[in-house]
Enzyme design. Structure first.
Site, PDB file in Angstrom:
ATOM      1  NE  ARG A 134      -3.325  -0.127   2.973  1.00 14.79           N
ATOM      2  CZ  ARG A 134      -3.808   0.131   4.190  1.00 14.79           C
ATOM      3  NH1 ARG A 134      -3.520  -0.675   5.206  1.00 14.79           N
ATOM      4  NH2 ARG A 134      -4.543   1.197   4.394  1.00 14.79           N
ATOM      5  CG  HIS A 165      -2.716   5.146   8.283  1.00 14.29           C
ATOM      6  ND1 HIS A 165      -2.132   4.374   7.300  1.00 14.29           N
ATOM      7  CD2 HIS A 165      -4.030   4.805   8.302  1.00 14.29           C
ATOM      8  CE1 HIS A 165      -3.051   3.570   6.768  1.00 14.29           C
ATOM      9  NE2 HIS A 165      -4.208   3.807   7.362  1.00 14.29           N
ATOM     10  CG  HIS A 177      -7.242  -3.077  10.954  1.00 19.17           C
ATOM     11  ND1 HIS A 177      -6.122  -2.770  10.223  1.00 19.17           N
ATOM     12  CD2 HIS A 177      -8.270  -2.410  10.372  1.00 19.17           C
ATOM     13  CE1 HIS A 177      -6.454  -1.952   9.230  1.00 19.17           C
ATOM     14  NE2 HIS A 177      -7.748  -1.709   9.303  1.00 19.17           N
ATOM     15  CG  ASP A 247      -7.492   4.379  10.856  1.00 22.65           C
ATOM     16  OD1 ASP A 247      -8.524   4.119  10.191  1.00 22.65           O
ATOM     17  OD2 ASP A 247      -6.422   3.760  10.701  1.00 22.65           O
TER      18      ASP A 247
END
Length: 333
Positions: A134, A165, A177, A247
């Site tokens: 990513r 981020h 996560h 986030d």
């Protein structure tokens, strides 16, 4: 008209339920974010985005995570496959810009006007794979170069980019996560992580926080909940004065109930909070806890929108853009 709540929420399915309509009318979130569970085909998705704007207004932002590669909510067979950011490393900025423009046009066609990309985190050896391809590169200059092209492409398509981020997720050894990453790098070492965000701080993009605890800056609180990190690092050292959104507050890196986390994030300095589960009771708790959008946040959001106004969308030959991108990617393979 009263300010909306300083929150962006998820929805449960392909259509607005009666309870969701009641929630939107009562609490008026600033925006909505859509995921794969909300997307079946182009006709259904356009119907959903139209319904959301019928309830919340024509200019309400509707967000989507559409980076390309692993993180993409719009996928074949209805939409083209877009490559991950890492495929553009050492490539032409024009190809990255063309790809982002194509991606942004696909989103804009469907009523999705805020694209959560590009990732400006570094792709560092030994880190958890949650960032991986990513990221554009391990080189901060390369990340800034290609990230800047990506931002321009999304803005040319009339969409608003969200860099992430901030202040940098690239050193995390665990997936935020699932648990809270703890980064023990020194402030000097972290200068490399900040560099792409600093280079693009005035680009007109929004920024999304990292749920990471950086011991060099705040030994107690992750960036999303840390007044020290937001004021001294994000607003200070990086110089980012655009809209700052958390986030997803439902990620397991954070501990607490949704409304409390919303208040804590906003008190720390976020302009908006993001909660993505689409569970009605959790969304209501976040909206109740978030309070109204501040005047300062409203000003930041208005300035960001000026960079990506639909009226400024350029007329593009999509076939030519795809050819330009693909010619470069073939040479990089």
């Amino acid at each position: 008209m009263a300010h909306p709540r300083a929150a962006i929420i998820g929805l449960a399915g392909h259509h607005l339920s009666t309870d969701e309509v009641a929630m939107l009318r009562q609490w008026r979130p600033f925006g909505v974010i859509l995921f794969a569970r909300n997307i079946a085909n182009p006709e259904q998705l356009r119907s959903l985005t139209t319904a959301i704007r019928t309830e919340l207004g024509a200019e309400v932002p509707i967000l989507v995570d559409q980076e390309g590669g692993r993180v993409a909510r719009l996928r074949p067979p209805h939409w083209p496959e877009f490559p991950p950011a890492a495929r553009f490393e050492a490539g032409a900025e024009a190809a990255a810009c063309a790809n982002a423009t194509l991606l942004g046009l696909e989103c804009r066609d469907l009523g999705l006007d805020v694209v959560c990309a590009p990732v400006l985190d570094l792709r560092l050896p030994g880190a958890h794979g949650i960032i991986g391809d990513r990221s554009f590169s391990a080189d901060p200059d390369e990340v800034a170069r290609l990230g800047g092209a990506w931002i321009r492409g999304l803005q040319e398509a009339g969409t608003i980019p969200v860099i992430k981020h901030i202040p940098g997720h690239g050193r995390a050894a665990v997936d935020s996560h699932l648990e809270l990453p703890r980064v023990t790098a020194t402030a000097r070492e972290l200068e490399a992580d900040l560099a792409p965000f600093t280079a693009l701080a005035a680009s007109g993009a929004w920024a999304m926080t990292a749920h990471i605890l950086y011991t060099a800056w705040d030994e107690q609180r992750p960036a999303t909940l840390s007044p020290l990190v937001i004021e001294q690092v994000i607003r200070g050292a990086i110089g980012f004065d655009g809209p700052l959104v958390s986030d997803d507050l439902a990620m397991h890196a954070l501990r607490g109930e949704p409304g409390g986390l919303a208040r804590e994030s906003l008190d720390a300095g976020c302009d908006l909070v993001l909660h993505c589960t689409g569970v009605l009771s959790e969304s209501v708790a976040v909206l109740r806890g978030s309070g109204p959008l501040s005047d300062r946040a409203e000003g930041r959001l208005a300035r960001a929108r000026q960079h990506s106004l639909p009226g400024r969308v350029m007329v593009h030959d999509r076939t030519a853009l795809a050819r330009q991108r693909d010619d470069v990617l073939r040479n990089l393979a």
